[in-house]
Design a protein around this motif. Sequence first.
Motif, PDB file in Angstrom:
ATOM      1  N   ILE A 151       0.088   0.497 -10.278  1.00 55.05           N
ATOM      2  CA  ILE A 151       0.496   0.218  -9.507  1.00 55.05           C
ATOM      3  C   ILE A 151       0.056   2.057  -7.751  1.00 55.05           C
ATOM      4  O   ILE A 151      -1.404   1.343  -7.246  1.00 55.05           O
ATOM      5  CB  ILE A 151       2.031  -0.021  -8.255  1.00 55.05           C
ATOM      6  N   SER A 152       0.226   2.913  -8.251  1.00 54.87           N
ATOM      7  CA  SER A 152      -0.135   3.490  -8.036  1.00 54.87           C
ATOM      8  C   SER A 152      -1.736   3.859  -7.830  1.00 54.87           C
ATOM      9  O   SER A 152      -1.939   4.668  -6.519  1.00 54.87           O
ATOM     10  CB  SER A 152       0.567   4.791  -8.086  1.00 54.87           C
ATOM     11  N   CYS A 177      11.143   1.304 -21.312  1.00 55.61           N
ATOM     12  CA  CYS A 177      10.456   1.909 -21.160  1.00 55.61           C
ATOM     13  C   CYS A 177       8.674   1.644 -20.749  1.00 55.61           C
ATOM     14  O   CYS A 177       7.583   2.613 -20.534  1.00 55.61           O
ATOM     15  CB  CYS A 177      10.775   2.916 -22.045  1.00 55.61           C
ATOM     16  N   ILE A 228      12.629   0.435 -10.321  1.00 55.14           N
ATOM     17  CA  ILE A 228      12.542   0.024 -11.785  1.00 55.14           C
ATOM     18  C   ILE A 228      14.121   0.628 -12.333  1.00 55.14           C
ATOM     19  O   ILE A 228      14.355   1.005 -13.622  1.00 55.14           O
ATOM     20  CB  ILE A 228      11.104   0.368 -12.574  1.00 55.14           C
ATOM     21  N   THR A 275       3.343   0.257 -16.170  1.00 50.29           N
ATOM     22  CA  THR A 275       2.539  -0.421 -14.343  1.00 50.29           C
ATOM     23  C   THR A 275       2.934   1.251 -12.919  1.00 50.29           C
ATOM     24  O   THR A 275       1.667   0.905 -12.786  1.00 50.29           O
ATOM     25  CB  THR A 275       3.995  -1.485 -14.247  1.00 50.29           C
ATOM     26  N   VAL A 276       3.514   1.489 -13.870  1.00 53.39           N
ATOM     27  CA  VAL A 276       3.598   2.750 -12.236  1.00 53.39           C
ATOM     28  C   VAL A 276       2.493   3.372 -11.722  1.00 53.39           C
ATOM     29  O   VAL A 276       2.164   3.168 -10.896  1.00 53.39           O
ATOM     30  CB  VAL A 276       4.771   3.526 -12.392  1.00 53.39           C
ATOM     31  N   LEU A 293       9.826   2.960  -6.646  1.00 50.34           N
ATOM     32  CA  LEU A 293       9.791   2.161  -7.517  1.00 50.34           C
ATOM     33  C   LEU A 293      10.207   3.200  -8.689  1.00 50.34           C
ATOM     34  O   LEU A 293      11.412   2.246  -9.432  1.00 50.34           O
ATOM     35  CB  LEU A 293       7.877   3.019  -8.376  1.00 50.34           C
ATOM     36  N   HIS A 326       0.780  -1.188  -0.184  1.00 46.97           N
ATOM     37  CA  HIS A 326      -0.031  -0.108  -0.088  1.00 46.97           C
ATOM     38  C   HIS A 326       1.029   0.831   0.080  1.00 46.97           C
ATOM     39  O   HIS A 326       0.201   2.703  -0.354  1.00 46.97           O
ATOM     40  CB  HIS A 326      -0.813   0.507   1.112  1.00 46.97           C
ATOM     41  N   LEU A 329       7.090   0.191 -18.399  1.00 52.47           N
ATOM     42  CA  LEU A 329       7.739   0.973 -16.270  1.00 52.47           C
ATOM     43  C   LEU A 329       5.700   2.334 -16.594  1.00 52.47           C
ATOM     44  O   LEU A 329       5.560   2.369 -15.919  1.00 52.47           O
ATOM     45  CB  LEU A 329       8.760   2.047 -16.829  1.00 52.47           C
ATOM     46  N   LEU A 351       3.143   1.631  -1.696  1.00 51.99           N
ATOM     47  CA  LEU A 351       3.804   2.055  -3.146  1.00 51.99           C
ATOM     48  C   LEU A 351       2.928   3.280  -3.732  1.00 51.99           C
ATOM     49  O   LEU A 351       2.979   3.796  -4.567  1.00 51.99           O
ATOM     50  CB  LEU A 351       3.796   0.550  -4.323  1.00 51.99           C
ATOM     51  N   GLY A 352       1.313   3.811  -3.391  1.00 52.20           N
ATOM     52  CA  GLY A 352       0.654   4.720  -3.875  1.00 52.20           C
ATOM     53  C   GLY A 352       0.924   5.237  -3.618  1.00 52.20           C
ATOM     54  O   GLY A 352       0.422   6.877  -3.285  1.00 52.20           O
ATOM     55  N   THR A 353       2.051   6.250  -2.048  1.00 53.14           N
ATOM     56  CA  THR A 353       2.670   7.392  -1.472  1.00 53.14           C
ATOM     57  C   THR A 353       3.849   7.702  -2.351  1.00 53.14           C
ATOM     58  O   THR A 353       3.808   7.211  -3.510  1.00 53.14           O
ATOM     59  CB  THR A 353       2.248   7.379  -0.214  1.00 53.14           C
ATOM     60  N   ALA A 372      -3.306   1.015  -5.076  1.00 53.72           N
ATOM     61  CA  ALA A 372      -2.209   1.185  -3.787  1.00 53.72           C
ATOM     62  C   ALA A 372      -3.216   2.052  -3.326  1.00 53.72           C
ATOM     63  O   ALA A 372      -3.990   2.840  -3.630  1.00 53.72           O
ATOM     64  CB  ALA A 372      -0.829   1.414  -3.906  1.00 53.72           C
ATOM     65  N   SER A 373      -3.585   1.583  -1.912  1.00 55.58           N
ATOM     66  CA  SER A 373      -4.822   2.823  -1.127  1.00 55.58           C
ATOM     67  C   SER A 373      -4.284   3.775  -0.284  1.00 55.58           C
ATOM     68  O   SER A 373      -2.920   3.056   0.375  1.00 55.58           O
ATOM     69  CB  SER A 373      -5.559   1.497  -0.263  1.00 55.58           C
ATOM     70  N   THR A 374      -4.013   5.024  -0.262  1.00 51.88           N
ATOM     71  CA  THR A 374      -3.788   5.532   0.524  1.00 51.88           C
ATOM     72  C   THR A 374      -3.477   6.256   1.055  1.00 51.88           C
ATOM     73  O   THR A 374      -4.579   6.216   2.210  1.00 51.88           O
ATOM     74  CB  THR A 374      -3.735   6.805  -0.530  1.00 51.88           C
ATOM     75  N   PRO A 375      -2.889   5.201   2.756  1.00 49.67           N
ATOM     76  CA  PRO A 375      -3.518   5.653   4.011  1.00 49.67           C
ATOM     77  C   PRO A 375      -3.192   6.900   4.485  1.00 49.67           C
ATOM     78  O   PRO A 375      -2.309   6.997   5.081  1.00 49.67           O
ATOM     79  CB  PRO A 375      -2.523   4.431   4.672  1.00 49.67           C
TER      80      PRO A 375
END
Lengths: 428, 364, 556, 48
Positions: free
Chosen positions: C25-26, C15, A320, C21-22, A316, A305, C18, A307-309, C29-32
Motif C-alpha cells: 500500500i505504501s 501477521c 490493522i 500488504t503494508v 495503518l 493517497h 499485514l 496512506l503512503g505518507t 500510494a502516491s505521496t503528494p
Amino acid sequence: MSDHKPDVSTFTVDPKYLTKDGITGLARELTTKEKILEAARLHPVMATLLIMGGLATILRFTFGLGTVTNLDDNNPWGIWISIDLLCGVALAAGGFVTSAACYIFGFKKFHSAVRPAILTAFIGYALVVFALNYDVGRPYRLPYPLFWSQGTSSLLFEVGLCVFLYLTVLFIEFFPAALEWLGLKKIRNVVHSLTIVLTIFGVVLSTLHQSSLGALFLIAPSKVHPLWYSSYLPVYFFVSAICAGLSVVIFEGMLSHKYMHAKMDKMTIEEHDGVMFGFAKAAAFVLMGYFFIKWVGVAADNNWHYLGTGYGAWFLVEVIGFVFLPAVCYAIGYREQNPTFVKVAAVWTILGIVVNRLNVSQIAFNWQLPSDLRYFPHFWEIVVTAFIIGLHVLLFRLIANRMPILYTHPDYADHDEDVAEPAHGGGH
Amino acid sequence: MKRRSFLGLVGAAGLGASLAPAAAQAAGNTHFTGYKDSFGVVFDATRCIGCRKCEAACQKVNDLPTPKKPFDDLSVLQDHRRTDAKTYTVINQFANPAAPEGKTFHKFQCNHCNEPACASSCFVKAFTKNPDGSVTYDASLCVGCRYCMVACPFYVPTYEYDSALVPKVQKCTFCHPRLEQGLLPGCVEACPKEAMLFGKREEVLRLAWERIRSNPGKYVEHVYGEHEMGGTAWMVISPIPFAQIGLNEGLGVTPAPALTAGALGAVPIVVGLWPVLLGGLYGINTMRERAVKKEKAEAVAAAKQETQEAANAKLQDELKKAEAAAQKKMDAEIKKAVDEAVKAKVAEMEAAKGPSEGDQKEAD
Amino acid sequence: MTQRKRAARWVGIPCAILFLTVPFISATASTPGPVGTTEPKVDAIVIDAAAVFGTLEQPGVVFYHEKHTTALEKMAKDCTSCHMEVEGKLSFKFARTADPKSKTAMAEMYHTSCVACHEKVVRSYPKVPQAAECKRCHVGPAVEGATVTPKPSLDLNLHGRHVVAEAKRLQVKEEESCKACHHTYDEAQKKLVYAKGEEGNCVYCHKQEPMTQAGRTVPTTRAASHESCVNCHLSTRKVQPESGPVLCGGCHTAEAQAGWKKTPETPRLLRGQADAILLVAGTPAANGTVDVNWASAGPGPVAFDHKAHEGFVGNCVTCHHPTKTGGSLAACGAACHTTTGSADGNFITTAQAAHQLGVTTSCVGCHTTQANARKECAGCHAPMKQTVLSQNSCVQCHEAGFPTSGTQTLSKAEREATAAKILAAKDRNPKTVPLENVPEKLTLNYMNEEGDEWQAAEFPHRKIYLKLVEEAAKSPMANRFHGDALTMCSGCHHNAKPSLNPPKCASCHSKPFQERTANQPGLKGAFHNQCIGCHQEMQVNPKATDCQGCHKPKNS
Amino acid sequence: MDTGTFHTLHDFMVHSKGIVYIIMGVILAGSLIFWRFLTAREKPIRKY
C-alpha cells in the motif's frame, strides 16, 4: 477454566476483616477504628499517586493551567481531555453494553457481570466529571450549560447534557447495591423495579454522547488529518466505544478474579467463563465491523493517497494493529475457548481505543502545525491523569469490598428471577 | 420566554404559518445570508508596510498590557507570531521577491466569521454574531472549556492560562464598542496606509474585486474570506498565494454550524427511535421467555398428570390385587377356621363318646 | 498442545497479511509531498529517452553533462567518447545517430555504454555508480526544466557579430554570410536550401515540439540549436582560438549571457522594412499598397517608427512573434491580424493586436510593460490602472488631420513619406513647467488632532518634481509620450484636469471609508499611499516604515 | 431587529435545536407513559 477455585491467597484485604463465610464475603461489623485503618491501607504506589495528585490539585487551583499544563493557544486540549474524558467515557461504556445485553437482549447468563460493569461505569463517569473540574477554566460554572445558558448548537452541550443525565441514570442503577448494603429493603425494591427503563435510557444516552464525543471534532475539518476526519466520526466513536465497553468488562472481570476472588459468590464465579467468552465473541464481531467501516471512511473521502505518507503508516498501525489484530485475537480466543487469548485481546483493544482517541484528539489534530508548535503533555498533566486512574481503582475496591457487587445479596437472591421485568410492568 | 422561542414553539406545533407568517422559515431550503449592512474589512496585503501602528492602536483602545518590546521595534516581524490573551492582532512578515523590499505582510486577528465556529461550538452561548458584523465574547457565561479554540479554523481565540479560577477567552472584538459609537476599529483608524478597507461587508467585497480587476497581475484573483468557512467579515487580498502569507487555503466553504448539523440532527432521531427499537427487542425477548415459560409449565402439568394417572392406575391395580389376595387369604382363613372348628367339634364329640364307649363307637 | 499450535497458526496468518500488504500500500500510494528543493543545475539532463515506448519501470536518469566533460577532459578525451560523428558533425544523441526501435533496446544501449565506461573509470573515480546501483542514477525528474533556464537568445547585436564572423569564416561579403545558418526546405530537391530574402527567425520553423512539415519532421528548437550552434562552435574552435561556447554553462546561465561580448554599434537587419510607415486601417495589397475607406478607418492613422523600435526591442521576434506552426516577418495586418481578424491571426484583429493589455506583443501592452519595468518610471506608472485605455490616450499615437470620408489608395512609398514627415515634426524634448509654478516646499499641515504622535511632514515639492523630470528625460519613450509639461504633474495630481493650479489633495481626500467613495482613500491614507508607494517603487529613501524620515515626533 | 427571522444559520440552529431538545424530553417521558398505557391491561388478560 482454571479460575474457578477461590484463591484466598491473592486476596489483598486482611483476612481478619473477613467473616468465616468466605463465599458471601460479607464483612462482620467493624469498629470505627478498624474502618479507618482499613481505609488507610494503601499500596505505596497508590499512596504516592494520591499525594502527587493532591499536590497537582493545589498547583492547578492556585497557579492556573499555565503552570501545570503544556496547553497553549494552538493546543487548547491536552491529555486531560484525550485520556480522562475521551478514553474515560469510551472505556466506561461497559455499563450500558452489559446491562443492555442482560436486560434487553436477554442474555441472562451475563447477569453477574452487570453490577461490576455498572459500578465501573458509574465511577468512570463520576471521575470524568471530576477530571473536568481540573481542565475547564471555571469549574464552578459547569452547571451553566444545563441550567443557565444553553448553547444548543454545540455538540459539547449535547455531550454535557447526556453525561449529566447518564451519570444520574448510572447512579440510580447502582443505587440498589448501596441500599442492599444499608439494608433499606423497601426503597431498594422500588429503585430496582426501574431497571428496564433505566437500561433503555442508558443505551439512548450512551449512543448519543459516545458518538457526540467523536462529533466534537466535526467542526474542525481543517485541523484533523483527513485520514481521521470523517463525517462518520460519530459512528466510529460509538462502535469503538462498544468494543471498549466489552473489553473493559472482560478486563475488569479478569482483575476482580485475580484480586477479589473471595468476594465473589458461586453464581458470579460460575458465570465468569460464559461472560468472558460471550463478550469475546461479541467484541470480535463488533471490532471486525469497525475495521470494515474505517475503510468506508477512507473511501468516502478518497484519502487513499495519504496512506503512503507517515500519517498513513500510523493510520495503518491503528487500524490493522489495534483493530484488526485484536479482533482476530478475540476470535481465536473464542473459537479455541482459550482465556489467555481473550484476556490479551481485551487489553489490546483497550490500548487500541486509547490510541484511537489520542490520534483523533492529539496526534492527527493540528497536524499541519510545525512540530515546535505541537503539544506534548506536561509532567503534572500526566500526574493528574494517573491520579484519576488510581482513584478509579481505589473507589472500585472500596465499594466492591463492601457492597454486594461481585455477589448477590442473600436477601435478594430470589428477586433476581424477576429482575428482567419492567417497572411499569406490564410484563406479567 | 423570548418572543423568538415562543414563536418557534408555535411553529414547531405546526401553527406557525397561520399565526406568524413572518417567522415561518423552512430549514431544509433556507439560505442564511447573514446580517445585511453588517460591517466588513478587506486587508490589502499590497498596502501593508509592517509598521505595527495597528498593533499599537489595538493595545491602546482595548487597554491591553504593554508588551515587552515596544511597537516601533520592527525586528519582531522576523518571527512568525500569533495573538495571545494580551494581544488581539499581530503583523507577520513573509517573503515575496516580487514586492518592493521583498516582503509582504499579513495582519492576523479575528476574522469575525459570518457563521462563527466559536459561537457554534460554545455550549453556553458565550459568543454572539452581532448585527454590526462583529463576533463578541461574554465572559460572564464562559465555563472555560476551550472548545471554541478547538473549533476555530483560524486559531483565533486565546486563553488566559495563567489565571487559576477566572480565566477568560480573549480575541479581537472588531472594536464592537467603538463601532456602536460610530467610530472606526482602532487598527483601521491607525493604519497610515489604509491597508484595511472598512465599510459594509458587501461594499468592501465589491471594492476588493474592483481593485483586483483594475490591477491585473497585482493580486491573486481571490478574496480570502469571501467564501471561506461560509464567509468572514474580515477578508484579505494578496499579491502572492494566500498559503504564502500564512493562511490556510484548504478550509472549504462550509460554514461551521453546517459541519455539525448532521450529527446534531441524528440526536433526536436516536432519542425517538432507540426506545422503540430497544422496547421492541425487550418485548420480543420477554414474549419469547414467557412463551417458553408457559410451554414449560404446560409440559410439567401434563407430565404431572400422566404420572398421577399412572400412579393411580397402579394403585388401583395394587388395591385390586391386594383385595384379591386378602379375599383369598380370608377364604383360606375361613376354610382353615371352619376346618379347625370341624375338627374341634369332632374331637369334642370323640371326647364325649369316651365315657360312653358306646357313644363314641356310635359316633364313628 | 494442538490448541496452542492452532492458535499460533491463527496469529501467523494475519501477521503475514499485514507484512505483505503494508509495504504494498505504501509503495503504490502516491505521496503528494514538496518537490525537490535542491538548486537546479544547468547541466542536468534527464535521460528518459525510452519513455516514448511507454511507461518506464524506473524514473529517469539525471545526468550531469559538465561533470562528465570535465572528467573526460582530464583523461584527454573529447566529445566523441559519447557522441558519434557523422560527416564532421556530432550527433547530440548519446552514442548513436538513430534511435533503437524498442524500449529494451534503448535501455540496453544506455546501460551498456554507461556501465562500460563507469566500470573502466572506477579506479580513478571510486564513487561513480556501478552496474547494480540502479537508484544512484535513476533518481527521477527532480531537476525538471533545469537545462533551459534561462534560455539564451540571439539578439540583433549577437546576430551582427555572427554575420561578421561567418563572413570571415566563409570568406564572403557580409551580406552573403546569411546562408551559413538560414535555410528553408525545398520540396522539389528534398533538401535544405538557402533562399535569399526569405530569412526568418529559427523559431518560425523549429518549435518546442517536433513539427511535421511536407512529410518530414522538423527538429525542435532545442535539437536544431544544439546541432547547429555547438557543431559550428566546435569546428571553428579547431581553426581559431576564439569561438562560441560549447558546454551547457556557456549559454545557459545568466552570468555567461551577461559576459557575452557586444559590439558598440548594433547593425540593422534589412529585409525591406521601412524606416517609418503610416499604419492605416484598410485593405492591404501584396506590394504594400492599402485601400483606405476613411469613413471607417477609425481614429486616424499611426506614424510608426520601425527603425527606432528595432533598436529599442533588440530583436525581430518580440513583435514578429512565432505562431503555433510558423511565423513571418510580414506586417501585422497583412495576412494575420486583418481588420476583421482571420484564422491565421487567431481572430485577433488589427486593433486588438495593437491595443491588447497584459501582453508584450501588442503596442500598448508592450509600452505599459516598459513603463512599469524601470524603477524610475514605476513611481507614477505602477499605480496607474491598466485595464482600460484612457480616453485621452488615443491622440498619443493616432494622428489627426486626415480625411474623414471618401476612399484613397495609398502606396507604400506614400505611407513611408507621410510617416517620416509626421515623425520629423514630433517634439522629442523634455517639457517642463516654469519653476515659479512649482512650489518649493509644502507643509502638509493636517495633523492638528489631539493624540497625533507626529508633526506635519515637510514635503520638498520642487525637488521631487525636478528629480522626476530628470529621470524622465532619459527615456525616449517618456519624451515622446509625456504629452505636455503638465503630464508629469498628473502622476501625483491625478484624476483632475491637468492644470498649474491643481485642486488641493484634501478637496477629494478627507475622511476615509465614506459610503459612496469608499475606494477613495482618506487624507492620511492618500498621502501615505502616494508617498510611500512611490518611494517603494522607485526604491528611494526614506523607507516605508521610517516615520522620522518625514515626520518629527510631536513632543520634540 | 428581532423580528422572528434569522440572519445566521447559527442563530437558527440554536433556536431550532433548543426546541428539538424539549421535544426529546417529551419523547422520553411520552414513550414511557405510552408503554405503560399500552401494556397496563396485559395482567388480567393473561389470567385465562
